[in-house]
Design a protein around this motif. Sequence first.
Motif, mmCIF file in Angstrom:
data_model
loop_
_atom_site.group_PDB
_atom_site.id
_atom_site.type_symbol
_atom_site.label_atom_id
_atom_site.label_comp_id
_atom_site.label_asym_id
_atom_site.label_seq_id
_atom_site.Cartn_x
_atom_site.Cartn_y
_atom_site.Cartn_z
ATOM 1 N N ASN A 3 -17.245 110.086 -24.845
ATOM 2 C CA ASN A 3 -16.347 110.239 -23.709
ATOM 3 C C ASN A 3 -15.198 109.248 -23.748
ATOM 4 O OD1 ASN A 3 -17.990 112.240 -22.558
ATOM 5 N ND2 ASN A 3 -19.366 110.679 -21.793
ATOM 6 N N ASP A 4 -15.384 108.173 -24.466
ATOM 7 C CA ASP A 4 -14.392 107.116 -24.520
ATOM 8 C C ASP A 4 -13.377 107.449 -25.610
ATOM 9 O OD1 ASP A 4 -14.515 103.597 -25.421
ATOM 10 O OD2 ASP A 4 -13.085 104.719 -24.212
ATOM 11 N N MET A 5 -12.539 108.442 -25.372
ATOM 12 C CA MET A 5 -11.610 108.949 -26.374
ATOM 13 C C MET A 5 -10.359 108.095 -26.384
ATOM 14 S SD MET A 5 -11.718 111.634 -28.492
ATOM 15 C CE MET A 5 -12.597 112.968 -27.713
ATOM 16 N N ARG A 6 -10.000 107.582 -27.564
ATOM 17 C CA ARG A 6 -8.777 106.788 -27.713
ATOM 18 C C ARG A 6 -7.673 107.663 -28.274
ATOM 19 N NH1 ARG A 6 -9.128 102.026 -24.991
ATOM 20 N NH2 ARG A 6 -11.368 101.843 -24.652
ATOM 21 N N PHE A 7 -6.553 107.745 -27.570
ATOM 22 C CA PHE A 7 -5.430 108.541 -28.024
ATOM 23 C C PHE A 7 -4.328 107.655 -28.580
ATOM 24 C CE2 PHE A 7 -6.019 112.950 -26.757
ATOM 25 C CZ PHE A 7 -7.106 112.864 -25.910
ATOM 26 N N GLY A 8 -3.639 108.144 -29.613
ATOM 27 C CA GLY A 8 -2.417 107.511 -30.055
ATOM 28 C C GLY A 8 -1.289 107.865 -29.108
ATOM 29 N N ALA A 9 -0.143 107.235 -29.316
ATOM 30 C CA ALA A 9 1.019 107.471 -28.442
ATOM 31 C C ALA A 9 1.650 108.834 -28.686
ATOM 32 C CB ALA A 9 2.047 106.368 -28.630
ATOM 33 N N GLY A 10 1.306 109.448 -29.831
ATOM 34 C CA GLY A 10 1.851 110.767 -30.140
ATOM 35 C C GLY A 10 3.077 110.707 -31.020
ATOM 36 N N THR A 11 3.312 111.782 -31.752
ATOM 37 C CA THR A 11 4.556 111.966 -32.512
ATOM 38 C C THR A 11 5.293 113.147 -31.897
ATOM 39 O OG1 THR A 11 3.702 111.119 -34.611
ATOM 40 C CG2 THR A 11 5.584 112.617 -34.714
ATOM 41 N N ARG A 12 6.533 112.894 -31.465
ATOM 42 C CA ARG A 12 7.348 113.989 -30.904
ATOM 43 C C ARG A 12 8.128 114.631 -32.038
ATOM 44 N NH1 ARG A 12 9.270 115.590 -25.971
ATOM 45 N NH2 ARG A 12 8.369 113.774 -24.939
#
Lengths: 114, 112
Positions: free
Chosen positions: B98-107
């Motif tokens: 449940n403790d999902m770490r997301f990156g900031a993303g690539t646009r």
Amino acid sequence: DVKVTQSSRYLVKRTGEKVFLECVQDMDHENMFWYRQDPGLGLRLIYFSYDVKMKEKGDIPEGYSVSREKKERFSLILESASTNQTSMYLCASSLSAAGGNIQYFGAGTRLSVL
Amino acid sequence: EDKVVQSPLSLVVHEGDTVTLNCSYEVTNFRSLLWYKQEKKAPTFLFMLTSSGIEKKSGRLSSILDKKELSSILNITATQTGDSAIYLCAVPGLYNNNDMRFGAGTRLTVKP
């Protein structure tokens, strides 16, 4: 088809107001999550719930609370909205499974606090 | 502290180009890595990777995990304007799935 529905796409509130964001899933998932998404910071977990009436704090719970009275519904509450809570809020749900859960997201609520 | 870093943060290409998006991670007890695509609405699931070196493919999109390098790449060939989106990488964190770490993303922006 998997569906997570957030009650509002856009919301404008004033500082100090109490704000409710609602999320409903129709997949009988045990886990539900609230994230906020800000440019350059990605998705940050506010709270999650792994069962009815159960909740766990995420990375940034300050200023927020949640409620899960029924399995399909997870509410995020801003007790007294502040301008730094202006953000995109995303709700997600997942099954409990080993190896990494696929989370299914709602369309998001863009909240502006003036 | 668990961390997921994506690069580049933004990318502009023309239709037909091939792009490679990067995701690197530092997590204790790695179990899997997930890629999502986010257009103007809900992030939608693309791939889940658990084993190093095994490519996952869906149409023009493919992804591979390198556990030695603690990284993954997402490739898009023959890009189309409909590929314009934010691509998110996520890794389950220390305590549980449940403790999902997301990156900031690539646009990614694909111009006609």
